[in-house]
Scaffold this motif. Structure first.
Motif, PDB file in Angstrom:
ATOM      1  N   GLY A  90       0.803  -1.123  -0.038  1.00 47.60           N
ATOM      2  CA  GLY A  90      -0.011   0.027  -0.069  1.00 47.60           C
ATOM      3  C   GLY A  90       0.809   1.233  -0.316  1.00 47.60           C
ATOM      4  N   SER A  91       2.136   1.082   0.036  1.00 50.36           N
ATOM      5  CA  SER A  91       3.048   2.282   0.162  1.00 50.36           C
ATOM      6  C   SER A  91       2.929   3.144  -1.111  1.00 50.36           C
ATOM      7  CB  SER A  91       4.504   1.765   0.481  1.00 50.36           C
ATOM      8  OG  SER A  91       4.417   1.309   1.623  1.00 50.36           O
ATOM      9  N   LEU A  92       2.563   2.533  -2.080  1.00 53.21           N
ATOM     10  CA  LEU A  92       2.584   3.206  -3.466  1.00 53.21           C
ATOM     11  C   LEU A  92       1.571   4.159  -3.509  1.00 53.21           C
ATOM     12  CD1 LEU A  92       3.000   0.296  -5.834  1.00 53.21           C
ATOM     13  CD2 LEU A  92       4.593   2.057  -5.821  1.00 53.21           C
ATOM     14  N   ALA A  93       0.558   4.183  -2.806  1.00 53.58           N
ATOM     15  CA  ALA A  93      -0.794   5.236  -2.659  1.00 53.58           C
ATOM     16  C   ALA A  93      -0.058   6.529  -2.176  1.00 53.58           C
ATOM     17  CB  ALA A  93      -1.721   4.599  -1.696  1.00 53.58           C
ATOM     18  N   ASP A  94       0.748   6.457  -1.263  1.00 53.07           N
ATOM     19  CA  ASP A  94       1.380   7.659  -0.923  1.00 53.07           C
ATOM     20  C   ASP A  94       2.816   8.055  -1.299  1.00 53.07           C
ATOM     21  OD1 ASP A  94      -0.823   8.227   1.038  1.00 53.07           O
ATOM     22  OD2 ASP A  94       0.291   6.815   2.452  1.00 53.07           O
ATOM     23  N   HIS A  95       3.404   6.868  -1.953  1.00 57.49           N
ATOM     24  CA  HIS A  95       4.833   7.215  -2.538  1.00 57.49           C
ATOM     25  C   HIS A  95       4.924   6.530  -3.871  1.00 57.49           C
ATOM     26  CE1 HIS A  95       5.431   7.301   1.761  1.00 57.49           C
ATOM     27  NE2 HIS A  95       6.216   8.234   1.588  1.00 57.49           N
ATOM     28  N   PRO A  96       3.983   7.215  -4.806  1.00 59.99           N
ATOM     29  CA  PRO A  96       3.874   6.416  -6.089  1.00 59.99           C
ATOM     30  C   PRO A  96       5.057   6.691  -6.928  1.00 59.99           C
ATOM     31  CG  PRO A  96       3.034   8.700  -6.242  1.00 59.99           C
ATOM     32  CD  PRO A  96       3.292   8.238  -4.818  1.00 59.99           C
ATOM     33  N   PHE A  97       5.385   5.508  -7.945  1.00 59.37           N
ATOM     34  CA  PHE A  97       6.292   5.801  -8.864  1.00 59.37           C
ATOM     35  C   PHE A  97       6.236   7.094  -9.683  1.00 59.37           C
ATOM     36  CE2 PHE A  97       8.456   5.188 -13.092  1.00 59.37           C
ATOM     37  CZ  PHE A  97       9.613   4.456 -12.563  1.00 59.37           C
ATOM     38  N   THR A  98       7.489   7.873  -9.656  1.00 61.52           N
ATOM     39  CA  THR A  98       7.285   9.320 -10.602  1.00 61.52           C
ATOM     40  C   THR A  98       8.728   9.433 -11.016  1.00 61.52           C
ATOM     41  OG1 THR A  98       7.676  10.543  -8.548  1.00 61.52           O
ATOM     42  CG2 THR A  98       5.473  10.213  -9.095  1.00 61.52           C
ATOM     43  N   ILE A  99       8.692  10.224 -12.104  1.00 64.04           N
ATOM     44  CA  ILE A  99       9.889  10.740 -12.608  1.00 64.04           C
ATOM     45  C   ILE A  99       9.674  12.211 -13.128  1.00 64.04           C
ATOM     46  CG2 ILE A  99      11.418  10.675 -14.650  1.00 64.04           C
ATOM     47  CD1 ILE A  99      11.013   7.587 -14.857  1.00 64.04           C
ATOM     48  N   GLU A 100      10.451  12.924 -12.335  1.00 60.76           N
ATOM     49  CA  GLU A 100      10.338  14.484 -12.593  1.00 60.76           C
ATOM     50  C   GLU A 100      11.568  15.209 -12.394  1.00 60.76           C
ATOM     51  OE1 GLU A 100       7.274  17.881 -11.101  1.00 60.76           O
ATOM     52  OE2 GLU A 100       7.208  15.818 -10.176  1.00 60.76           O
ATOM     53  N   HIS A 101      12.004  16.086 -13.449  1.00 51.66           N
ATOM     54  CA  HIS A 101      13.059  16.655 -13.370  1.00 51.66           C
ATOM     55  C   HIS A 101      14.560  15.895 -12.973  1.00 51.66           C
ATOM     56  CE1 HIS A 101      10.526  20.193 -13.356  1.00 51.66           C
ATOM     57  NE2 HIS A 101       9.982  19.879 -12.198  1.00 51.66           N
ATOM     58  N   GLY A 102      14.305  14.851 -13.658  1.00 51.56           N
ATOM     59  CA  GLY A 102      15.621  13.913 -13.813  1.00 51.56           C
ATOM     60  C   GLY A 102      15.706  13.112 -12.468  1.00 51.56           C
ATOM     61  N   VAL A 103      14.534  12.985 -11.861  1.00 54.95           N
ATOM     62  CA  VAL A 103      14.581  12.331 -10.469  1.00 54.95           C
ATOM     63  C   VAL A 103      13.569  11.183 -10.315  1.00 54.95           C
ATOM     64  CG1 VAL A 103      14.445  12.416  -7.970  1.00 54.95           C
ATOM     65  CG2 VAL A 103      15.923  14.306  -9.176  1.00 54.95           C
ATOM     66  N   LEU A 104      13.897   9.969 -10.285  1.00 53.87           N
ATOM     67  CA  LEU A 104      12.806   9.007 -10.118  1.00 53.87           C
ATOM     68  C   LEU A 104      12.569   8.619  -8.616  1.00 53.87           C
ATOM     69  CD1 LEU A 104      13.023   5.595 -12.244  1.00 53.87           C
ATOM     70  CD2 LEU A 104      12.615   5.538  -9.648  1.00 53.87           C
ATOM     71  N   ARG A 105      11.309   8.461  -8.390  1.00 48.81           N
ATOM     72  CA  ARG A 105      10.828   8.163  -6.943  1.00 48.81           C
ATOM     73  C   ARG A 105       9.955   7.129  -6.856  1.00 48.81           C
ATOM     74  NH1 ARG A 105      12.580  12.527  -3.974  1.00 48.81           N
ATOM     75  NH2 ARG A 105      12.951  14.460  -5.259  1.00 48.81           N
ATOM     76  N   GLY A 106       9.996   6.478  -5.682  1.00 54.23           N
ATOM     77  CA  GLY A 106       9.280   5.147  -5.545  1.00 54.23           C
ATOM     78  C   GLY A 106       9.728   4.216  -4.491  1.00 54.23           C
ATOM     79  N   PRO A 107       8.880   3.423  -3.611  1.00 55.44           N
ATOM     80  CA  PRO A 107       9.364   2.674  -2.671  1.00 55.44           C
ATOM     81  C   PRO A 107      10.147   1.462  -3.030  1.00 55.44           C
ATOM     82  CG  PRO A 107       7.125   2.211  -3.081  1.00 55.44           C
ATOM     83  CD  PRO A 107       7.615   3.351  -3.910  1.00 55.44           C
TER      84      PRO A 107
END
Length: 394
Positions: A90-107
């Motif tokens: 369920g962590s993806l709900a608050d920490h979704p996979f994203t790529i923005e401004h050259g930075v990738l985020r996600g659990p």
């Protein structure tokens, strides 16, 4: 290898990002055996697609591990990673996979799913991966209780173990990791009414306080040894002399001698209060990864990075442990921190710098090729790893 992706230059960004998105969005908390099994299915599918070879699936104590032994020759290079993470379902709900401004985020992207995507790309780019073993375990975040013997067995006799854990700050390789010991101390006293006759009791809380102070004093900052009592519980009610207290102890050491010293001291603990008794359980969990085990590989990696135009590679000593502690512990030269550059492991700001993904993958490919005795310039893309990225995705 019968796979067209084997000719893709190391660090091919679209493939790296596609694989990493798939890995991050398949949540794999270590404690959830079903989730880890689903993650293992995905990792196996990605690895098979990239390498053209299916892995062995090894289920130990219900935990899913994957092993690719490539070629038929002697095992020479071990690539080591894990697919479990610390993030609950369920962590993806608050920490979704994203790529923005050259930075990738996600659990789990930084620790250490990006390292797996890199490993597949690197091995796929090798002209001949004969002698490479890629081992992906499913319980590293728990201390590798089921996979330790597997890791040690695969490492023995190899020329090198290359660990795809994320880098230290600024992309530094991890050339030294502290060893870890863990203990559980149980104090037995005697209950009594705290108001009517406390003198008839043996206060386990007070005995625990004596032991906590004595154990804390075992630390040696000059040696880099930390000894930290952590979770403590005692008693059953506010008006009862506690009959039992328990507390945990976390120990980090830079060398085996210190680990042995702390072990002997913990086993030699004796109660202070008359009538109290102690039980001490636990001991060394991971041996230290000492710098001597990494020195030659770090020098090789630094030279290769310079040849590839990647700049100077820094090194770092860190307090956290990894499965690289185990490979070093059996005498295999080990280099750690070869994975993603970014930060925020286990934290809300976990992230990966996209521009570094193909650069680090090129470094990994060239290092493995050299260890296998392959001409680096025979590796597709091995002549120049200078890569820029302006990838932006919501």
């Amino acid at each position: 290898m019968g796979n067209e992706t084997a000719t893709v230059p190391p660090g091919s960004l679209p493939e790296l990002l596609a694989d990493l998105e798939a890995l991050v969005t398949c949540e794999s908390p270590s404690q959830d055996l079903a989730a880890v099994a689903r993650s293992a299915d995905l990792v196996a599918a990605i690895g098979t697609r990239r390498l053209g070879v299916e892995p062995e699936r090894l289920v130990l104590d219900g935990r899913s591990h994957l092993r690719w032994r490539l070629g038929t020759g002697d095992r020479r290079v071990l690539l080591l990673g894990h697919h479990d993470t610390v993030w609950p379902l369920g962590s993806l709900a608050d920490h979704p996979f994203t790529i923005e401004h050259g930075v990738l985020r996600g659990p789990g992207c930084f620790d250490m799913l990006a390292g797996l995507a890199m490993a597949f790309q690197a091995v796929a780019a090798l002209p001949d991966p004969d002698g490479v073993t890629l081992l992906v375990t499913g319980d590293e975040e728990l201390g590798s209780p089921s996979s330790r013997e597997l890791i040690e067995g695969e490492a023995k006799g190899c020329l090198a173990a290359l660990v795809l854990e994320a880098s230290a700050d600024g992309g530094a390789l991890k050339t030294e990791r502290k060893g870890v010991s863990r203990y559980q101390v149980t104090v037995h006293g005697r209950a009594a009414h705290a108001g009517l006759e406390p003198e008839r009791g043996v206060n386990a809380s007070i005995e625990a306080a004596h032991q906590v102070l004595a154990i804390s004093a075992l630390a040696d900052p000059a040696q880099g040894t930390t000894v930290t009592p952590t979770v403590l519980t005692a008693g059953t009610s506010s008006n009862t002399v506690p009959a039992v207290a328990t507390f945990a102890v976390d120990v980090r050491v830079r060398n085996v001698e210190e680990q042995h010293r702390i072990q002997a001291a913990m086993l030699a603990l004796r109660p202070v209060l008359p009538g109290a008794s102690l039980d001490v359980e636990g001991g060394p969990n991971r041996p230290p990864l000492e710098r001597a085990a990494s020195a030659d590989l770090y020098q090789r990696a630094g030279r290769i990075a310079a040849e590839l135009g990647l700049g100077r590679l820094a090194e770092a000593a860190v307090g956290g442990a990894s499965d690289g502690n185990f490979t070093a512990g059996v005498g295999t030269p080990t280099l750690d921190g070869l994975g993603a550059v970014g930060g925020g492991a286990h934290a809300d700001h976990e992230h990966v710098l996209i521009a570094e993904l193909p650069r680090r993958t090129a470094l990994l490919t060239a290092l493995v090729a050299e260890l296998l005795g392959t001409d680096r310039h025979a590796v597709p893309g091995g002549e120049d790893a200078r890569v820029t990225s302006g990838v932006d995705r919501p």
